[in-house]
Design an enzyme around this catalytic site. Sequence first.
Site, mmCIF file in Angstrom:
data_model
loop_
_atom_site.group_PDB
_atom_site.id
_atom_site.type_symbol
_atom_site.label_atom_id
_atom_site.label_comp_id
_atom_site.label_asym_id
_atom_site.label_seq_id
_atom_site.Cartn_x
_atom_site.Cartn_y
_atom_site.Cartn_z
ATOM 1 N N TYR A 162 0.815 -1.225 0.000
ATOM 2 C CA TYR A 162 0.000 0.000 0.000
ATOM 3 C C TYR A 162 0.851 1.278 0.000
ATOM 4 O O TYR A 162 0.376 2.326 0.438
ATOM 5 C CB TYR A 162 -0.933 0.016 1.211
ATOM 6 C CG TYR A 162 -2.199 -0.805 1.045
ATOM 7 C CD1 TYR A 162 -3.147 -0.483 0.070
ATOM 8 C CD2 TYR A 162 -2.482 -1.881 1.880
ATOM 9 C CE1 TYR A 162 -4.322 -1.202 -0.071
ATOM 10 C CE2 TYR A 162 -3.661 -2.618 1.737
ATOM 11 C CZ TYR A 162 -4.578 -2.266 0.758
ATOM 12 O OH TYR A 162 -5.743 -2.980 0.624
ATOM 13 N N HIS A 185 -10.093 -6.210 -1.986
ATOM 14 C CA HIS A 185 -9.252 -5.232 -2.692
ATOM 15 C C HIS A 185 -9.278 -5.540 -4.182
ATOM 16 O O HIS A 185 -9.358 -6.706 -4.575
ATOM 17 C CB HIS A 185 -7.796 -5.330 -2.208
ATOM 18 C CG HIS A 185 -6.831 -4.595 -3.096
ATOM 19 N ND1 HIS A 185 -6.569 -3.259 -2.933
ATOM 20 C CD2 HIS A 185 -6.117 -4.995 -4.188
ATOM 21 C CE1 HIS A 185 -5.712 -2.880 -3.878
ATOM 22 N NE2 HIS A 185 -5.425 -3.912 -4.658
ATOM 23 N N GLU A 235 0.889 -4.906 -8.496
ATOM 24 C CA GLU A 235 0.260 -5.728 -7.457
ATOM 25 C C GLU A 235 0.324 -7.221 -7.795
ATOM 26 O O GLU A 235 0.525 -8.049 -6.902
ATOM 27 C CB GLU A 235 -1.185 -5.268 -7.263
ATOM 28 C CG GLU A 235 -1.251 -3.868 -6.647
ATOM 29 C CD GLU A 235 -2.664 -3.333 -6.502
ATOM 30 O OE1 GLU A 235 -3.630 -4.039 -6.880
ATOM 31 O OE2 GLU A 235 -2.803 -2.210 -5.991
#
Length: 140
Positions: free
Chosen positions: A50, A116, A127
């Site tokens: 994050y 998410h 990611e």
Amino acid sequence: MVERTLAIIKPDAVSHHLVGAIIQRYEQAGLVPVAVKMVRLTKAQAEGFYYVHKQRPFFDSLCSFMSSGPIVVLALESENAIQRYRDLMGATDPAKAAAGTIRKAYGTHIEHNAVHGSDSAESAQFELAYFFSALESPQR
Ligand code: ADP
Ligand code: MG
């Protein structure tokens, strides 16, 4: 364009035994799991994931939450997977999420919002590589 997005079933949803229900939502929406695993992040690993949010007031709490228990991470593949999955998730705050979305159904709080999803092609690339090697998410 066929593309991949990174999905996480967050600690709140895993602890509420919603893994199966949420993966079923993905498959019913045509978002095909092409890689799946359960992991538990350290707080430092959550902070790395994050990092774009590190100046936000909720960063420390978010990273504590995301490292508080096991999560399930998936690579999902479909035509327009990134936007399709954002639509299926719903708004960040479950209280504002539209009917029929995963966050409306299973989120309980703006932070504890069950899932998410990557928000762009650039974030999906980062990611997916954060969690999966090429061997773990094979081309179909
Ligand atoms: P999204 O997950 O919808 O892309 P963001 O990228 O803005 O949302 O935020 C990342 C995560 O941080 C959210 O999914 C949520 O868990 C948490 N979060 C976002 N905004 C807040 C907030 N105002 N207070 C607490 N947690 C938040
Ligand atoms: Mg985001």
